[in-house]
Write a protein that holds these residues in place. Structure first.
Motif, PDB file in Angstrom:
ATOM      1  N   HIS A 201       0.835  -1.197   0.000  1.00  0.00           N
ATOM      2  CA  HIS A 201       0.000   0.000   0.000  1.00  0.00           C
ATOM      3  C   HIS A 201       0.871   1.249   0.000  1.00  0.00           C
ATOM      4  O   HIS A 201       0.606   2.202  -0.730  1.00  0.00           O
ATOM      5  CB  HIS A 201      -0.932   0.016   1.207  1.00  0.00           C
ATOM      6  N   ASP A 202       1.923   1.231   0.815  1.00  0.00           N
ATOM      7  CA  ASP A 202       2.746   2.432   0.960  1.00  0.00           C
ATOM      8  C   ASP A 202       4.138   2.019   1.416  1.00  0.00           C
ATOM      9  O   ASP A 202       4.345   0.917   1.923  1.00  0.00           O
ATOM     10  CB  ASP A 202       2.105   3.372   1.991  1.00  0.00           C
TER      11      ASP A 202
ATOM     12  N   SER B 191      -0.309   3.689  -2.920  1.00  0.00           N
ATOM     13  CA  SER B 191      -0.760   4.919  -2.261  1.00  0.00           C
ATOM     14  C   SER B 191      -0.596   6.154  -3.134  1.00  0.00           C
ATOM     15  O   SER B 191      -1.051   7.238  -2.779  1.00  0.00           O
ATOM     16  CB  SER B 191       0.019   5.137  -0.960  1.00  0.00           C
TER      17      SER B 191
ATOM     18  N   GLN C  69      -4.904   5.002  -6.882  1.00  0.00           N
ATOM     19  CA  GLN C  69      -6.104   4.183  -6.916  1.00  0.00           C
ATOM     20  C   GLN C  69      -7.386   5.009  -7.092  1.00  0.00           C
ATOM     21  O   GLN C  69      -7.463   6.154  -6.641  1.00  0.00           O
ATOM     22  CB  GLN C  69      -6.207   3.386  -5.612  1.00  0.00           C
TER      23      GLN C  69
ATOM     24  N   GLY D 123      -3.094  -5.702   2.926  1.00  0.00           N
ATOM     25  CA  GLY D 123      -3.780  -4.537   2.405  1.00  0.00           C
ATOM     26  C   GLY D 123      -3.880  -4.491   0.894  1.00  0.00           C
ATOM     27  O   GLY D 123      -4.551  -3.623   0.344  1.00  0.00           O
ATOM     28  N   CYS D 124      -3.218  -5.424   0.206  1.00  0.00           N
ATOM     29  CA  CYS D 124      -3.179  -5.414  -1.268  1.00  0.00           C
ATOM     30  C   CYS D 124      -3.607  -6.737  -1.875  1.00  0.00           C
ATOM     31  O   CYS D 124      -3.448  -6.944  -3.077  1.00  0.00           O
ATOM     32  CB  CYS D 124      -1.755  -5.089  -1.753  1.00  0.00           C
TER      33      CYS D 124
END
Length: 374
Positions: A6-7, A37, A59, A88-89
């Motif tokens: 995500h980041d 992100s 996104q 998270g992905c």
């Protein structure tokens, strides 16, 4: 191979990927990273020279879950033979990888309590598109098998690891103590992590307030948490409310985790939920006495010799009592630091972790990508 996260701004997961990139540099594994992100992040900037590709994807809420074409294009651009997804992905990353025919390894780094039914449904579908599902602890692997029905043939446990040649015991850094304004005779308790509700750092602030108010330690007590996140305003307000201005610090992300760990007399984890905390491993490797709530893999990580440093999940009174006992007993802290370092060196090697993932990558890359329904 290509990591999708995500980041890459800061946190245990991010520091793991950075460590893997450093260890893979110059080997037969070319590492790329795709961040969902829309930003590179501070950790991403630090490891950029080591990466084959570093891409960001912005996104579109909702749309990217159903049609993650931007993620798919990024995977194709990196030339990935294997995609490594992280917490998270999973759903959009596994769907994107399937669109371009690249096999997937997924690592679950930690679970919140009581995943809602919709999340469990999405994860089950994601698991069907995933060649290898990795948990960072045996406890988490059991959860994935029980709750998501992940087949044992595709379920693996790979322990997180840290570089114990970098995180080593040493004298507390005087310059850092002076920069933060911590009195020379003060005990220091703290942590490193995201300032998010799951970390429950309000518990640590309350513990420092209770012990400071009791005045029973005989020396000043200072708290410090390195990190950032959405809970910062609430934590700052609580620090002010409890009269801890000048006695509890939130300095933001640290660029020197080694010095930050060495500053502490006690490293504390008060989380509601954890996977396998990299910061806890780093602190143990640094010879710092731990004190943790019994969630996630915390008890596994500190090891059987340090049962006294593990308190029941959510028992804040027990945490305060154990913190006071640990701070007041220098011999207990020294024994805990030595035992924790010894356990991490034996069981949480960064090299062993990277080698385990390399074996998975090579095995997965040889498998056909078809066969699991979408």
């Amino acid at each position: 191979m290509t990591h999708i996260v995500h980041d890459l701004n800061g946190g245990g997961l991010e520091s793991l990927i950075a460590s893997m990139a450093r260890l893979e540099a110059g080997t037969g594994v070319a590492v790329s990273v795709v961040s969902l992100s829309g930003r590179v992040g501070r950790v991403g900037e630090a490891i950029a020279p080591l990466l084959h590709h570093q891409l960001t994807v912005r996104q579109w809420p909702g749309v990217s879950m159903l049609a993650p074409f931007g993620v798919a294009r990024a995977i194709r651009r990196t030339g990935a033979e294997v995609v490594h997804l992280h917490s998270g992905c999973w759903y959009k990353g596994s769907l994107a990888a399937r669109l371009v025919g690249v096999p997937v390894v997924y690592t679950e780094h930690g679970r919140e309590h009581h995943d809602p039914p919709l999340m469990q449904w999405l994860d089950r579908r994601s698991a069907r598109r995933t060649a290898a599902v990795v948990a960072v602890s045996d406890r988490l692997a059991a959860y994935l098998a029980r709750t998501l029905g992940v087949e044992h043939s595709r379920l693996h446990t790979v322990q997180n690891g840290v570089d114990t040649s970098v995180f080593t015991p040493s004298s507390p850094p005087t310059a850092l103590r002076e920069r933060l304004g911590i009195p020379a005779n003060a005990y220091v308790v703290g942590s490193i992590g995201r300032l998010e509700s799951v970390k429950a750092y309000n518990r640590l602030i309350e513990a420092v307030a209770r012990l400071s108010g009791a005045g029973s330690l005989g020396r000043p007590l200072v708290g410090v948490i390195w990190g950032d996140g959405s809970e910062r305003p609430a934590l700052e307000a609580l620090i002010a409310e409890r009269g801890l201005a000048g006695a509890f610090f939130l300095p933001g992300w640290t660029d020197d985790a080694v010095a930050s760990h060495r500053l502490l007399d006690v490293f504390a984890l008060t989380s509601i939920s954890e996977g396998a905390s990299v910061s806890l491993m780093e602190s143990l490797a640094s010879g710092v006495a731990p004190l943790v709530m019994n969630v996630g893999a915390n008890a596994e990580i500190v090891g059987p010799e340090l049962e006294a440093q593990v308190v029941p999940d959510g028992d804040e009174s027990a945490f305060v009592t154990a913190l006071a006992s640990t701070l007041e007993d220098a011999a207990r802290r020294a024994r805990a630091g030595e035992a924790g370092r010894r356990w991490v060196v034996e069981h949480y090697s960064l090299k062993a972790m990277v080698e385990a993932y390399e074996r998975l990558y090579r095995a997965v890359a040889r498998r056909p990508t078809a066969g699991h329904p979408s």
